[in-house]
Design a protein around this motif. Sequence first.
Motif, mmCIF file in Angstrom:
data_model
loop_
_atom_site.group_PDB
_atom_site.id
_atom_site.type_symbol
_atom_site.label_atom_id
_atom_site.label_comp_id
_atom_site.label_asym_id
_atom_site.label_seq_id
_atom_site.Cartn_x
_atom_site.Cartn_y
_atom_site.Cartn_z
ATOM 1 N N HIS A 26 2.618 -59.231 -5.961
ATOM 2 C CA HIS A 26 2.317 -60.648 -6.119
ATOM 3 C C HIS A 26 3.398 -61.405 -6.881
ATOM 4 C CE1 HIS A 26 0.262 -58.288 -9.284
ATOM 5 N NE2 HIS A 26 0.802 -59.185 -10.071
ATOM 6 N N SER A 27 4.390 -60.694 -7.376
ATOM 7 C CA SER A 27 5.509 -61.357 -8.048
ATOM 8 C C SER A 27 6.732 -60.459 -7.932
ATOM 9 C CB SER A 27 5.186 -61.610 -9.525
ATOM 10 O OG SER A 27 5.285 -60.415 -10.264
ATOM 11 N N PRO A 28 7.921 -61.014 -8.131
ATOM 12 C CA PRO A 28 9.130 -60.190 -8.019
ATOM 13 C C PRO A 28 9.164 -59.014 -8.991
ATOM 14 C CG PRO A 28 9.712 -62.502 -7.994
ATOM 15 C CD PRO A 28 8.242 -62.426 -8.341
ATOM 16 N N THR A 29 8.461 -59.131 -10.119
ATOM 17 C CA THR A 29 8.511 -58.070 -11.130
ATOM 18 C C THR A 29 7.368 -57.055 -11.016
ATOM 19 O OG1 THR A 29 7.316 -59.478 -12.687
ATOM 20 C CG2 THR A 29 9.735 -59.516 -12.800
ATOM 21 N N TYR A 30 6.519 -57.203 -10.011
ATOM 22 C CA TYR A 30 5.403 -56.268 -9.823
ATOM 23 C C TYR A 30 5.925 -54.922 -9.353
ATOM 24 C CZ TYR A 30 1.116 -54.212 -7.981
ATOM 25 O OH TYR A 30 0.070 -53.369 -7.720
ATOM 26 N N SER A 99 14.027 -55.330 -3.501
ATOM 27 C CA SER A 99 15.301 -55.802 -4.035
ATOM 28 C C SER A 99 16.232 -54.599 -4.193
ATOM 29 C CB SER A 99 15.089 -56.497 -5.381
ATOM 30 O OG SER A 99 14.653 -55.567 -6.343
ATOM 31 N N THR A 100 17.396 -54.854 -4.716
ATOM 32 C CA THR A 100 18.363 -53.775 -4.919
ATOM 33 C C THR A 100 18.105 -53.077 -6.258
ATOM 34 O OG1 THR A 100 19.899 -55.240 -6.052
ATOM 35 C CG2 THR A 100 20.108 -55.074 -3.644
ATOM 36 N N LYS A 101 18.637 -51.888 -6.395
ATOM 37 C CA LYS A 101 18.525 -51.177 -7.681
ATOM 38 C C LYS A 101 19.194 -51.983 -8.796
ATOM 39 C CE LYS A 101 17.745 -46.457 -6.433
ATOM 40 N NZ LYS A 101 16.565 -46.079 -7.164
ATOM 41 N N LYS A 102 20.282 -52.661 -8.455
ATOM 42 C CA LYS A 102 20.983 -53.488 -9.441
ATOM 43 C C LYS A 102 20.069 -54.612 -9.931
ATOM 44 C CE LYS A 102 25.170 -56.194 -10.087
ATOM 45 N NZ LYS A 102 26.383 -56.734 -9.489
ATOM 46 N N HIS A 109 13.397 -57.195 -11.265
ATOM 47 C CA HIS A 109 12.824 -57.607 -9.984
ATOM 48 C C HIS A 109 12.780 -56.440 -9.003
ATOM 49 C CE1 HIS A 109 13.453 -62.233 -10.417
ATOM 50 N NE2 HIS A 109 12.882 -61.682 -11.460
ATOM 51 N N TRP A 110 11.584 -56.072 -8.607
ATOM 52 C CA TRP A 110 11.392 -55.026 -7.602
ATOM 53 C C TRP A 110 11.411 -55.620 -6.202
ATOM 54 C CZ3 TRP A 110 10.777 -49.790 -8.269
ATOM 55 C CH2 TRP A 110 10.701 -49.357 -9.598
ATOM 56 N N TRP A 111 11.151 -56.920 -6.100
ATOM 57 C CA TRP A 111 10.975 -57.573 -4.800
ATOM 58 C C TRP A 111 11.825 -58.827 -4.673
ATOM 59 C CZ3 TRP A 111 7.991 -54.708 -1.713
ATOM 60 C CH2 TRP A 111 7.037 -53.879 -2.296
ATOM 61 N N LYS A 112 12.235 -59.102 -3.439
ATOM 62 C CA LYS A 112 12.752 -60.416 -3.067
ATOM 63 C C LYS A 112 11.587 -61.100 -2.357
ATOM 64 C CE LYS A 112 16.203 -58.450 -0.927
ATOM 65 N NZ LYS A 112 17.312 -58.248 -0.010
ATOM 66 N N VAL A 113 11.278 -62.315 -2.758
ATOM 67 C CA VAL A 113 10.114 -63.011 -2.217
ATOM 68 C C VAL A 113 10.553 -64.313 -1.562
ATOM 69 C CG1 VAL A 113 7.865 -64.004 -2.764
ATOM 70 C CG2 VAL A 113 8.721 -62.066 -4.098
ATOM 71 N N GLN A 114 10.101 -64.517 -0.317
ATOM 72 C CA GLN A 114 10.359 -65.766 0.398
ATOM 73 C C GLN A 114 9.039 -66.398 0.788
ATOM 74 O OE1 GLN A 114 12.861 -64.213 3.646
ATOM 75 N NE2 GLN A 114 14.259 -65.848 3.075
#
Length: 124
Positions: A26-30, A99-102, A109-114
Motif C-alpha cells: 500500500h506504500s513504497p516502503t511496505y 524497486s531496485t536494491k539501490k 522503497h520496496w516498490w515503485k508506485v504509479q
Amino acid sequence: RLHLQFEGSWDNGKTWIPYTTKWQAHSPTYKPGFMAPHFPRFDWKLWEASASNYTLHPFIQKTAEALLSHKHDAHSLFLQHPKTPPTHIKVRYYQFSFSTKKSQKNNGHWWKVQDKGDYSPIWD
C-alpha cells in the motif's frame, strides 16, 4: 502488478483517504510479507478484479456500500477504521512493481508506485 485501493472522502470528494488492506502493498516502503499456504481472500479477490471491469465483481460495489454505511464487517477487511462513515467512496488502480536494491537501501522503497486512475465510479 495492479492493485485496487478503496478511497473515502469526508469532504464531498475534495480529499481522498485510502483504506489500506491488510496484506497488499500500500506504500513504497511496505516490505513484502510472506503468507503461506494461502493469500487472504479479500486481497486475492481485489487482485483478480483488477484484471477486468468492476461490474463483473459485485463485491466491489457491495464493499463500497458497506463502507458508506459504516458496517463493521467491511471495516474488518482494512487496517484502519474511521470513526465516521465517508460521504463518498471510489476505487483506484495503482501499478506496483519492485524497486531496485539501490532504492531499497537508499530510501527504504520496496516498490515503485504509479497511479493508474479510477477503477470505479464515485459512490455516495
